[in-house]
Structures are given as C-alpha cells and as structure tokens.
Motif scaffolding. Structure first.
Motif, PDB file in Angstrom:
ATOM      1  N   PRO A 120       0.806  -1.222   0.000  1.00 25.34           N
ATOM      2  CA  PRO A 120       0.000   0.000   0.000  1.00 25.34           C
ATOM      3  C   PRO A 120       0.845   1.282   0.000  1.00 25.34           C
ATOM      4  O   PRO A 120       0.521   2.243  -0.699  1.00 25.34           O
ATOM      5  N   GLN A 121       1.954   1.285   0.729  1.00 23.45           N
ATOM      6  CA  GLN A 121       2.785   2.501   0.751  1.00 23.45           C
ATOM      7  C   GLN A 121       3.441   2.766  -0.603  1.00 23.45           C
ATOM      8  O   GLN A 121       3.694   3.913  -0.959  1.00 23.45           O
ATOM      9  N   ASP A 122       3.704   1.706  -1.383  1.00 21.34           N
ATOM     10  CA  ASP A 122       4.215   1.905  -2.748  1.00 21.34           C
ATOM     11  C   ASP A 122       3.155   2.616  -3.594  1.00 21.34           C
ATOM     12  O   ASP A 122       3.471   3.516  -4.368  1.00 21.34           O
ATOM     13  N   LEU A 123       1.911   2.195  -3.430  1.00 21.89           N
ATOM     14  CA  LEU A 123       0.814   2.809  -4.187  1.00 21.89           C
ATOM     15  C   LEU A 123       0.595   4.256  -3.764  1.00 21.89           C
ATOM     16  O   LEU A 123       0.269   5.097  -4.596  1.00 21.89           O
ATOM     17  N   GLU A 124       0.775   4.545  -2.486  1.00 23.74           N
ATOM     18  CA  GLU A 124       0.644   5.926  -2.012  1.00 23.74           C
ATOM     19  C   GLU A 124       1.643   6.830  -2.724  1.00 23.74           C
ATOM     20  O   GLU A 124       1.318   7.954  -3.106  1.00 23.74           O
ATOM     21  N   GLN A 125       2.864   6.340  -2.894  1.00 24.14           N
ATOM     22  CA  GLN A 125       3.910   7.134  -3.547  1.00 24.14           C
ATOM     23  C   GLN A 125       3.656   7.309  -5.032  1.00 24.14           C
ATOM     24  O   GLN A 125       4.088   8.281  -5.623  1.00 24.14           O
ATOM     25  N   ARG A 126       2.967   6.362  -5.651  1.00 20.27           N
ATOM     26  CA  ARG A 126       2.760   6.373  -7.099  1.00 20.27           C
ATOM     27  C   ARG A 126       1.429   6.986  -7.518  1.00 20.27           C
ATOM     28  O   ARG A 126       1.192   7.168  -8.714  1.00 20.27           O
ATOM     29  N   THR A 127       0.546   7.243  -6.567  1.00 18.06           N
ATOM     30  CA  THR A 127      -0.767   7.801  -6.880  1.00 18.06           C
ATOM     31  C   THR A 127      -0.981   9.078  -6.076  1.00 18.06           C
ATOM     32  O   THR A 127      -0.108   9.493  -5.322  1.00 18.06           O
ATOM     33  N   LEU A 128      -2.167   9.650  -6.217  1.00 18.30           N
ATOM     34  CA  LEU A 128      -2.494  10.875  -5.485  1.00 18.30           C
ATOM     35  C   LEU A 128      -3.225  10.606  -4.175  1.00 18.30           C
ATOM     36  O   LEU A 128      -3.642  11.537  -3.507  1.00 18.30           O
ATOM     37  N   LEU A 129      -3.362   9.346  -3.812  1.00 18.40           N
ATOM     38  CA  LEU A 129      -4.085   9.019  -2.591  1.00 18.40           C
ATOM     39  C   LEU A 129      -3.195   9.142  -1.360  1.00 18.40           C
ATOM     40  O   LEU A 129      -2.054   8.706  -1.368  1.00 18.40           O
ATOM     41  N   ALA A 130      -3.780   9.697  -0.317  1.00 19.61           N
ATOM     42  CA  ALA A 130      -3.076   9.806   0.962  1.00 19.61           C
ATOM     43  C   ALA A 130      -3.222   8.502   1.728  1.00 19.61           C
ATOM     44  O   ALA A 130      -4.114   7.696   1.457  1.00 19.61           O
ATOM     45  N   GLN A 131      -2.372   8.302   2.714  1.00 20.14           N
ATOM     46  CA  GLN A 131      -2.369   7.075   3.508  1.00 20.14           C
ATOM     47  C   GLN A 131      -3.740   6.793   4.120  1.00 20.14           C
ATOM     48  O   GLN A 131      -4.217   5.665   4.086  1.00 20.14           O
ATOM     49  N   TYR A 132      -4.381   7.811   4.663  1.00 18.13           N
ATOM     50  CA  TYR A 132      -5.664   7.592   5.326  1.00 18.13           C
ATOM     51  C   TYR A 132      -6.754   7.158   4.346  1.00 18.13           C
ATOM     52  O   TYR A 132      -7.728   6.532   4.734  1.00 18.13           O
ATOM     53  N   GLN A 133      -6.597   7.451   3.045  1.00 18.71           N
ATOM     54  CA  GLN A 133      -7.575   7.040   2.049  1.00 18.71           C
ATOM     55  C   GLN A 133      -7.281   5.643   1.498  1.00 18.71           C
ATOM     56  O   GLN A 133      -8.194   4.931   1.083  1.00 18.71           O
ATOM     57  N   MET A 134      -6.020   5.285   1.459  1.00 17.57           N
ATOM     58  CA  MET A 134      -5.589   4.081   0.760  1.00 17.57           C
ATOM     59  C   MET A 134      -6.249   2.820   1.316  1.00 17.57           C
ATOM     60  O   MET A 134      -6.765   2.009   0.545  1.00 17.57           O
ATOM     61  N   SER A 135      -6.250   2.635   2.620  1.00 13.53           N
ATOM     62  CA  SER A 135      -6.823   1.420   3.203  1.00 13.53           C
ATOM     63  C   SER A 135      -8.287   1.272   2.841  1.00 13.53           C
ATOM     64  O   SER A 135      -8.751   0.180   2.478  1.00 13.53           O
ATOM     65  N   ARG A 136      -9.034   2.347   2.943  1.00 13.57           N
ATOM     66  CA  ARG A 136     -10.462   2.325   2.638  1.00 13.57           C
ATOM     67  C   ARG A 136     -10.697   1.979   1.170  1.00 13.57           C
ATOM     68  O   ARG A 136     -11.518   1.124   0.836  1.00 13.57           O
ATOM     69  N   VAL A 137      -9.955   2.624   0.279  1.00 11.75           N
ATOM     70  CA  VAL A 137     -10.112   2.382  -1.159  1.00 11.75           C
ATOM     71  C   VAL A 137      -9.705   0.951  -1.504  1.00 11.75           C
ATOM     72  O   VAL A 137     -10.401   0.261  -2.253  1.00 11.75           O
ATOM     73  N   LEU A 138      -8.593   0.489  -0.964  1.00  8.87           N
ATOM     74  CA  LEU A 138      -8.161  -0.885  -1.241  1.00  8.87           C
ATOM     75  C   LEU A 138      -9.182  -1.894  -0.737  1.00  8.87           C
ATOM     76  O   LEU A 138      -9.424  -2.915  -1.394  1.00  8.87           O
ATOM     77  N   GLY A 139      -9.785  -1.627   0.398  1.00  9.05           N
ATOM     78  CA  GLY A 139     -10.828  -2.515   0.912  1.00  9.05           C
ATOM     79  C   GLY A 139     -12.015  -2.608  -0.031  1.00  9.05           C
ATOM     80  O   GLY A 139     -12.552  -3.698  -0.282  1.00  9.05           O
ATOM     81  N   ARG A 140     -12.417  -1.476  -0.577  1.00  9.60           N
ATOM     82  CA  ARG A 140     -13.532  -1.461  -1.537  1.00  9.60           C
ATOM     83  C   ARG A 140     -13.156  -2.174  -2.827  1.00  9.60           C
ATOM     84  O   ARG A 140     -13.972  -2.896  -3.400  1.00  9.60           O
ATOM     85  N   MET A 141     -11.932  -1.974  -3.265  1.00  5.77           N
ATOM     86  CA  MET A 141     -11.485  -2.617  -4.502  1.00  5.77           C
ATOM     87  C   MET A 141     -11.384  -4.132  -4.327  1.00  5.77           C
ATOM     88  O   MET A 141     -11.714  -4.891  -5.239  1.00  5.77           O
TER      89      MET A 141
END
Length: 156
Positions: free
Chosen positions: A65-86
């Motif tokens: 997830p932290q790799d994706l944070e660096q490569r996208t515009l999503l912040a850490q607090y959003q990433m977990s929620r979005v990944l869960g939905r995906m």
C-alpha cells in the motif's frame, strides 16, 4: 502574522498567483468531469484506475500500500479504505506478507485488469477530447514540460 516573520515575507508575483489559481481550477474541473463520465458509464472512480494501472505496470512484482501511495495521489488515510472497496469488488487481492505479518501486498486480479481496460476506453476518450481536441501538439509538450518543472521528482 507572527512578529518574527514580519518583513521576511515576499509576496508571490501576480503571474504566479494567476497561474496557481488557473492550474488548480483546471485540475479540479478536469478531475470532476472525468469522474462524472466514468460514473455515467457505471465504472469506478478515477482513483481506482490509478491504482489498477500501477498494479498492472508492476507486472509480477507485488506492491505494498505505501508503494501505491507514492505512485498515486491518494493519501495514507484514504488508501486502506479504497483498497478494501477494490478488494470487495474483486479487482485486487490483499495478502499478508510472510516476513512481516502486519504488512500487506496488493495484486491486481484478472477482473481488475478487465475493468482497468474498460475504464481506459472512457479515460482515453476524455483525454483525446479534452487535450488533443483543445491544444496543439506543441502546446501539449510545453504544458507537460512546465508541469514537470513544478514537481521536484520530475526535474532532470
């Protein structure tokens, strides 16, 4: 303004202020427009596309997830929620890492690749219409070069 900063602040130029406002308004407008087009076609939001694209680009390499944070515009607090939905939508898999039980890896599924390709048809059409249709090739190159100068990690 704290007293210690008085006299040290230098006003940005009017051109810089105008450029900033124009860039931010254009960015917000373009992002809202593409999200609306994706939604009208029953497709996930653009932020999902960015994650799916990065996972496809990674190929056999798994990303955290932290790799994706660096490569996208999503912040850490959003990433977990979005990944869960995906993951719930069947577009990605999340797996615990063997060496770090708290860490997770993210992998795109076949369905995720299919959805990303479908999203690209909408997204690519949007880019062709809004960019290729509005600006000449030389203007697009200039815009790209100018934007790269504003990102420290894109500078030569």
């Amino acid at each position: 303004v704290p007293a210690r900063n008085q006299g040290m602040f230098k006003e940005p130029s009017k051109q810089a202020q105008k450029a900033w406002i124009s860039m931010m308004r254009a960015s917000q407008s373009l992002l809202a427009d593409i999200d609306q087009q994706l939604k009208r076609q029953g497709l996930p939001p653009l932020e999902w596309y960015d994650i799916l694209w990065e996972l496809e680009r990674a190929g056999a390499d798994t990303l955290r997830p932290q790799d994706l944070e660096q490569r996208t515009l999503l912040a850490q607090y959003q990433m977990s929620r979005v990944l869960g939905r995906m993951e719930a939508a069947g577009l990605i898999t999340l797996a615990k890492m063997e060496q770090d039980k708290r860490g997770r890896t993210v992998t795109i599924t076949d369905e995720g690749s299919r959805v990303r390709a479908t999203m690209w048809e909408c997204y690519g059409t949007f880019l062709r219409t809004r960019f290729d249709g509005a600006l000449e090739p030389a203007q697009l190159s200039s815009l790209s070069d100018l934007m790269a100068q504003l990102r420290p990690d894109d500078r030569p």
